[in-house]
Structure formats: structure tokens, C-alpha cells
Scaffold this motif. Structure first.
Motif, mmCIF file in Angstrom:
data_model
loop_
_atom_site.group_PDB
_atom_site.id
_atom_site.type_symbol
_atom_site.label_atom_id
_atom_site.label_comp_id
_atom_site.label_asym_id
_atom_site.label_seq_id
_atom_site.Cartn_x
_atom_site.Cartn_y
_atom_site.Cartn_z
ATOM 1 N N ARG A 112 0.858 -1.190 0.000
ATOM 2 C CA ARG A 112 0.000 0.000 0.000
ATOM 3 C C ARG A 112 0.892 1.238 0.000
ATOM 4 N N ILE A 113 0.519 2.235 -0.796
ATOM 5 C CA ILE A 113 1.328 3.435 -0.941
ATOM 6 C C ILE A 113 0.685 4.587 -0.182
ATOM 7 N N ILE A 114 1.478 5.226 0.660
ATOM 8 C CA ILE A 114 1.111 6.502 1.275
ATOM 9 C C ILE A 114 2.216 7.487 0.915
ATOM 10 N N ALA A 115 1.848 8.567 0.274
ATOM 11 C CA ALA A 115 2.828 9.564 -0.164
ATOM 12 C C ALA A 115 2.598 10.871 0.574
ATOM 13 N N ALA A 116 3.657 11.662 0.662
ATOM 14 C CA ALA A 116 3.561 12.961 1.337
ATOM 15 C C ALA A 116 4.404 13.978 0.591
ATOM 16 N N THR A 117 3.962 15.225 0.637
ATOM 17 C CA THR A 117 4.710 16.295 -0.014
ATOM 18 C C THR A 117 4.346 17.629 0.612
ATOM 19 N N ASN A 118 5.276 18.577 0.547
ATOM 20 C CA ASN A 118 4.988 19.944 0.985
ATOM 21 C C ASN A 118 4.852 20.886 -0.216
ATOM 22 N N ARG A 119 4.825 20.274 -1.408
ATOM 23 C CA ARG A 119 4.661 21.058 -2.623
ATOM 24 C C ARG A 119 3.247 20.900 -3.179
ATOM 25 N N ASN A 120 2.908 21.797 -4.101
ATOM 26 C CA ASN A 120 1.640 21.729 -4.799
ATOM 27 C C ASN A 120 1.835 20.833 -6.019
ATOM 28 N N LEU A 121 1.408 19.564 -5.900
ATOM 29 C CA LEU A 121 1.651 18.602 -6.977
ATOM 30 C C LEU A 121 0.870 18.944 -8.238
ATOM 31 N N LYS A 122 -0.290 19.602 -8.097
ATOM 32 C CA LYS A 122 -1.029 20.012 -9.292
ATOM 33 C C LYS A 122 -0.204 20.991 -10.111
ATOM 34 N N GLU A 123 0.462 21.891 -9.420
ATOM 35 C CA GLU A 123 1.324 22.847 -10.119
ATOM 36 C C GLU A 123 2.535 22.144 -10.718
ATOM 37 N N GLU A 124 3.058 21.124 -10.016
ATOM 38 C CA GLU A 124 4.178 20.356 -10.553
ATOM 39 C C GLU A 124 3.760 19.625 -11.826
ATOM 40 N N VAL A 125 2.523 19.127 -11.858
ATOM 41 C CA VAL A 125 2.012 18.461 -13.059
ATOM 42 C C VAL A 125 1.908 19.444 -14.211
ATOM 43 N N GLN A 126 1.393 20.654 -13.924
ATOM 44 C CA GLN A 126 1.256 21.668 -14.968
ATOM 45 C C GLN A 126 2.613 22.099 -15.516
ATOM 46 N N GLN A 127 3.636 22.080 -14.669
ATOM 47 C CA GLN A 127 4.975 22.477 -15.096
ATOM 48 C C GLN A 127 5.719 21.326 -15.782
ATOM 49 N N GLY A 128 5.091 20.140 -15.863
ATOM 50 C CA GLY A 128 5.720 19.003 -16.527
ATOM 51 C C GLY A 128 6.767 18.306 -15.687
ATOM 52 N N ARG A 129 6.789 18.543 -14.381
ATOM 53 C CA ARG A 129 7.781 17.921 -13.502
ATOM 54 C C ARG A 129 7.233 16.693 -12.776
ATOM 55 N N PHE A 130 5.933 16.438 -12.942
ATOM 56 C CA PHE A 130 5.328 15.281 -12.274
ATOM 57 C C PHE A 130 4.242 14.727 -13.180
ATOM 58 N N ARG A 131 4.235 13.383 -13.320
ATOM 59 C CA ARG A 131 3.269 12.732 -14.203
ATOM 60 C C ARG A 131 1.852 12.866 -13.661
ATOM 61 N N GLU A 132 0.949 13.214 -14.551
ATOM 62 C CA GLU A 132 -0.434 13.396 -14.129
ATOM 63 C C GLU A 132 -1.065 12.076 -13.712
ATOM 64 N N ASP A 133 -0.775 10.987 -14.478
ATOM 65 C CA ASP A 133 -1.374 9.688 -14.131
ATOM 66 C C ASP A 133 -0.873 9.185 -12.792
ATOM 67 N N LEU A 134 0.403 9.468 -12.459
ATOM 68 C CA LEU A 134 0.924 9.078 -11.150
ATOM 69 C C LEU A 134 0.276 9.910 -10.051
ATOM 70 N N PHE A 135 0.049 11.189 -10.322
ATOM 71 C CA PHE A 135 -0.611 12.055 -9.337
ATOM 72 C C PHE A 135 -2.003 11.521 -9.007
ATOM 73 N N PHE A 136 -2.761 11.153 -10.045
ATOM 74 C CA PHE A 136 -4.111 10.643 -9.805
ATOM 75 C C PHE A 136 -4.077 9.304 -9.070
ATOM 76 N N ARG A 137 -3.066 8.464 -9.379
ATOM 77 C CA ARG A 137 -2.943 7.178 -8.716
ATOM 78 C C ARG A 137 -2.596 7.344 -7.235
ATOM 79 N N LEU A 138 -1.757 8.338 -6.910
ATOM 80 C CA LEU A 138 -1.350 8.543 -5.519
ATOM 81 C C LEU A 138 -2.427 9.236 -4.695
ATOM 82 N N SER A 139 -3.189 10.112 -5.326
ATOM 83 C CA SER A 139 -4.124 10.973 -4.577
ATOM 84 C C SER A 139 -5.547 10.431 -4.613
ATOM 85 N N VAL A 140 -5.700 9.106 -4.482
ATOM 86 C CA VAL A 140 -7.052 8.543 -4.376
ATOM 87 C C VAL A 140 -7.760 9.154 -3.178
#
Length: 540
Positions: A355-383
Motif C-alpha cells: 500500500r502506498i502513502i505519499a507525502a509532499t509539501n509542494r503543490n503537486l497540481k502545479e508540478e504536473v502543470q509544469q511538466g515535472r510530475f506525471r499526471e497519471d501518477l498524481f491521480f494514482r497517488l491521490s485517491v
């Protein structure tokens, strides 16, 4: 008379000649009879020998037939065993017989095997090495030798075996008997046991770190409404298998929330493995997550178990998940979706349940928009997304947290147990805590260290950057807002109003009895430092 005499003499001479010839014929007949008699005797002997030979042949044929039947029965018995059995020539080690198990495992026919020696089947042995082994048996030093090696099949594949070699004299014919056992399952079981041992060792190391972390950082403490909401979310999400994305400022206790989710889940009998993604060198991310085999790359001196394998059956906590390199995010997504991965340098696919539990102090939506984080991975992590409130939104919890850290710190440094004064609590509650709970813990620890015996000193001045308060707020004189929480600006205004109120009440006296510093419960130098930072000056 002479004529008659001559006739008589001639007649006598003829009789003598006839008699002589008769005797001669008699002797010749006697010789012929004796020869025929000898021939008959020899013929009788030959006939007797032939009969004996015929009997011997029949006996030999019967024995051969019995031996053949025995051999067939023995062959059927040997073919029924799963072990591989080889009969070898004692000098050349040529394979003379091989049972069905041997032929089946190797993929050879008996005719093909009869053209090979036993060491031809061993890719790691040559004739010289094999002779050294069997020499011990030949000289009678040992009745049997057992050793492990590898056999190579006809198709080129290999498998580990245990060979039991014995020297035998079957009917005075010296030969070797090799009984071979396929130990692939045993090797695999030993590897699994070894892997479990390594995993337990790593789990123990992680558990020790978790205990240290628990002792240092504490539990989730507080009674504020925002914290109670977080605790309710933990209770609900812990019962599921959904991935959780915890976001919040640094020092808010994201790891404690992840640990609480794990401890209340069905996976709490397995470890929660933490990965600090920000602390892993870029080139070692794949090895850290998936592990590697020995020699997979320069410096891989031994096999390493990856964090996914270590967390199998439990929880993997990905702290600072935004720091995972973009090129590795696809592989991470595959493991999360399918539960499969390959260690570095290995072709074998491994299956895990994590089971995956992830944590961050950044705005991952903004990271996705900037192309630094995969959108499909973001949706998979943020169920299930969870936001941890900062400490400035949990003012009511500061007192409980401070008391908890003070008690723990005094135990840690073997200091006499002390308590906060009311002024200390007010001072802590008036600070805006940009570093959140972690900063509060550090402040308490520093206070315990620098405080002299029996005198507790609390100083927040060095932790507060000047940029947190704007000079124009120094003249603020508004009352506290009526809302259930205060914003960062509200706290800054409140602190200035508090200092201004104390200064006005003391008639701008800072030092001494009934001075503003005494009213606020802080050192005069600290008060002067804050007044200077906030631009607070005595009216003229």
C-alpha cells in the motif's frame, strides 16, 4: 619228373603268394576296421560334446534371458524413481546407462547420452577436476562422495543438482553409479529463506529507527477541531486499501499521520517502510526502490533488497514524493498499478503487495502543470488526499504539544522535570511557528539545554525572521478576530497588539518590576529585539 616237380613247385609258390595276399588284405581290412572304429568313437565323442554344448547353450540362453528380464525389471524400477541414475565406465566415465528420469530432465535419448561422459553434463567441471573427485573413491578412501554442481540440458538450460557417486564391482566389472537429485526447489527455498532473513534484518533496522522516531517526535497530540477532523479522516481511510496523498507544510507531522493510518489498517502486522525521496541520489533511485543483484553496476558488491520488496504485505511511505525523477515515475506507476517490478540487473519479475502513502509539501497540481510530475501518477497517488493543518491553525494544541516535548526532552537529557509558566504558554501561543510542530520541538529542546538548574528559559527571538512582520502593522490596535482560527497575518497583528498593550500598561517601561518584559514573560533584550523588528517605537 622234373616237369612234375616244376609244376608242384609252381603250385606251391602260387599258394604262398595267395596266402600272402590274403594276409595282406586281412591286415588292411583290420586297419580299416580300426580306423572306422576310431572314427565312430570320435563321432560319438563329438556327438556327446555337441549335446553338452547344446545343453550349455540352452543354460546360457536361459541365464541371459533371466538376466535380461532382471535388467528390464531393474530398468523399470529405476525409471520409476524421480532421481537421475547413471551407470558410468570406470576408466572413461562414459555413460553406459541412464534411467528415464535422467533422460527426461536432460532432454537426451539414451543413444545420445551414451556418447557423453558425466562431466560433459557439468559446465563447471572438466575431466581433470572430475578425476580428482573419483580418485578418492577408486583408492577406497571413501565409499561414497556427495557434491553439488550444475547440469546442462540439451536446450542449454541449467539446473542445480546434488550428485552421490559410488564405486562398484558388479560381477567383477568395475563401474561408477551416479545418483543425481535435482535441488532447484531446495536452492529456491534456501534463497527465499536467505531473502527473508535479510528482509527481517532490514525490518528490524527500520523498526529500531521507527522507535527512535517515535521517541523523538511523539504521537499525534491535541484537541483542536482541525486536528480532530484529521483524526477522523485517518480512521476512515485506514480501513481501506486506497493510496493516500498527505500534503502540508514541513514539520506538520505528515509521517505521524502516515504511521497512524498504517497502524490502524489490516497491514499493521507488517512494517511501514519509509523512503525519503529527497535524500536519495538521482542515480540510485531505481536501486533504492527495486533493489539490485550483485554486479548489476559498479559498486554493487552484494545483492540489495529494494524498499518495495521490504514493504511487501505492509505500507510504503514515500516522503517528499515530488522529488522522484520524472524518468522513474513511470516505473513507480507500474509497480503501484500491477504490483510487479524487476530488480536492477535481474530479468525475473517479482510480485509484491504494497500500500502506498505519499507525502509532499509542494503543490503537486502545479508540478504536473509544469511538466515535472506525471499526471497519471498524481491521480494514482491521490485517491484519498489529506491536508495536515499547520500549527498556527491549531493554537489550542500548542500547550499540549509543548508539555509533551518538555517531558520527553527532560527525560532525554536526564534533566530535572520542570513545567511551563503561564507566560511561557502565552509566548508559545503568540508565535506563528513557520516550522510548525518540528520547530516547536526544537525550541523546547533548545530551552531545556540552555536553561540553568531550576530556571527554565524560553526564547523565541532567534527563530523568528524579520520578514514575517511588516513595519506598518506596528500601529495595529484591533481586537482578535471572532473566527475559530487565526490567519498568519492575524497572528502577526495579535503579537504586535500584545506588545503594544504591555508597553502602554507599563508606561513604556521595558526593564524591572512591572515592566513590559515581565508582563509578557520574556527577557527585556528579547522584547527590545522584537520591538526593533516590528518597528515599534515610543510615541513622542
Amino acid at each position: 619228373m622234373s616237369d612234375r616237380l616244376l609244376k608242384v613247385v609252381k603250385h606251391s609258390s602260387d599258394e604262398e603268394l595267395h596266402k600272402h595276399q590274403t594276409l595282406k588284405y586281412a591286415r588292411e581290412l583290420s586297419h580299416l576296421f580300426q580306423a572306422e572304429k576310431e572314427k565312430a568313437r570320435k563321432l560319438g565323442e563329438a556327438n556327446s560334446n555337441l549335446q553338452k554344448l547344446s545343453q550349455d547353450l540352452q543354460t546360457t540362453f536361459q541365464e541371459l534371458k533371466e538376466k535380461e528380464q532382471l535388467s528390464l525389471r531393474l530398468g523399470r524400477i529405476l525409471d520409476q524413481t524421480s532421481n537421475e541414475i547413471y551407470i558410468l565406465d570406470s576408466d572413461s566415465f562414459q555413460i553406459q546407462q541412464a534411467n528415464f528420469g535422467a533422460r527426461k530432465n536432460l532432454g537426451y535419448t539414451l543413444a545420445e547420452l551414451s556418447q557423453k561422459t558425466l562431466y560433459d553434463l557439468m559446465p563447471h567441471y572438466g575431466k581433470d577436476e572430475f578425476e580428482e573427485i573419483v580418485e578418492v573413491l577408486k583408492v577406497g578412501k571413501k565409499p561414497q562422495l556427495t557434491f553439488e554442481t550444475t547440469y546442462q540440458r540439451k536446450d542449454g538450460g541449467t539446473y542445480p543438482v546434488e550428485v552421490r557417486l559410488q564405486f562398484s564391482h558388479a560381477e567383477s566389472v568395475p563401474l561408477f553409479v551416479a545418483v543425481t537429485l535435482d535441488i532447484s526447489e531446495r536452492k529456491q527455498a534456501l534463497e527465499e529463506i536467505d531473502q527473508l532473513r535479510r528482509q527481517l534484518e532490514l525490518e528490524n533496522a527500520y523498526l529500531r529507527e521507527e522507535v527512535k522516531s517515535e521517541l523523538a517526535y511523539g504521537q499525534i497530540i491535541g484537541q483542536s477541531p482541525s486536528l480532530q477532523k484529521t483524526l477522523q479522516q485517518i480512521e476512515m481511510v485506514a480501513k481501506t486499501e486506497a493510496s493516500v496523498l498527505i500534503f502540508g507544510e514541513s514539520g506538520t507531522g505528515k509521517e505521524l499521520v502516515a504511521r497512524a493510518i498504517h497502524e490502524q489498517s489490516r497491514r499493521n502486522n507488517h512494517p511501514m517502510v519509509k523512503v525519503n525521496c529527497a535524500a536519495i541520489p538521482r542515480d540510485l533511485f531505481e536501486s533504492e526502490f527495486f533493489g539490485h543483484v550483485q554486479g548489476a553496476f559498479s559498486g554493487a558488491l552484494k545483492e540489495r533488497t529494494g524498499r518495495f520488496q521490504l514493504a511487501d504485505g505492509g505500507t510504503l511511505f514515500l516522503d517528499e514524493v515530488s522529488e522522484i525523477p520524472l524518468e522513474l515515475q513511470g516505473k513507480l506507476l507500474r509497480v503501484i498499478q500491477e504490483g510487479q517490478f524487476e530488480p536492477v540487473g535481474e530479468d525475473h519479475t517479482r510480485q509484491v503487495d504494497v500500500r502506498i502513502i505519499a507525502a509532499t509539501n509542494r503543490n503537486l497540481k502545479e508540478e504536473v502543470q509544469q511538466g515535472r510530475f506525471r499526471e497519471d501518477l498524481f491521480f494514482r497517488l491521490s485517491v484519498v488526499p489529506m491536508e495536515i493543518p499547520p500549527l498556527r491553525e491549531r493554537v489550542g494544541d500548542i500547550k499540549f504539544l509543548a508539555d509533551h516535548f518538555l517531558e520527553r526532552t527532560c527525560q532525554k537529557y536526564n534533566r530535572k522535570k520542570t513545567q511551563f509558566q503561564i507566560a511561557d504558554h502565552h509566548q508559545l501561543e503568540s508565535y506563528h511557528w513557520p516550522g510548525n510542530v518540528r520547530e516547536l520541538q526544537n525550541v523546547i529542546e533548545r530551552a531545556v539545554i540552555i536553561s540553568s538548574e531550576g530556571k527554565f528559559r524560553l526564547d523565541l527571538a532567534i527563530f523568528e525572521p524579520a520578514s514575517f512582520v511588516k513595519p506598518e502593522l506596528a500601529t495595529a490596535s484591533k481586537s482578535l478576530p471572532e473566527s475559530s482560527f487565526l490567519t498568519d497575518v492575524d497572528y502577526k497583528q495579535f503579537e504586535q497588539r500584545k506588545i503594544l498593550a504591555a508597553l502602554e500598561k507599563s508606561n513604556w517601561k521595558v526593564y524591572g518590576p512591572r515592566g513590559a518584559a515581565e508582563m509578557l514573560g520574556m527577557k527585556p533584550t528579547t522584547l527590545l529585539y522584537r520591538m526593533k523588528k516590528m518597528g515599534i517605537q515610543k510615541p513622542r
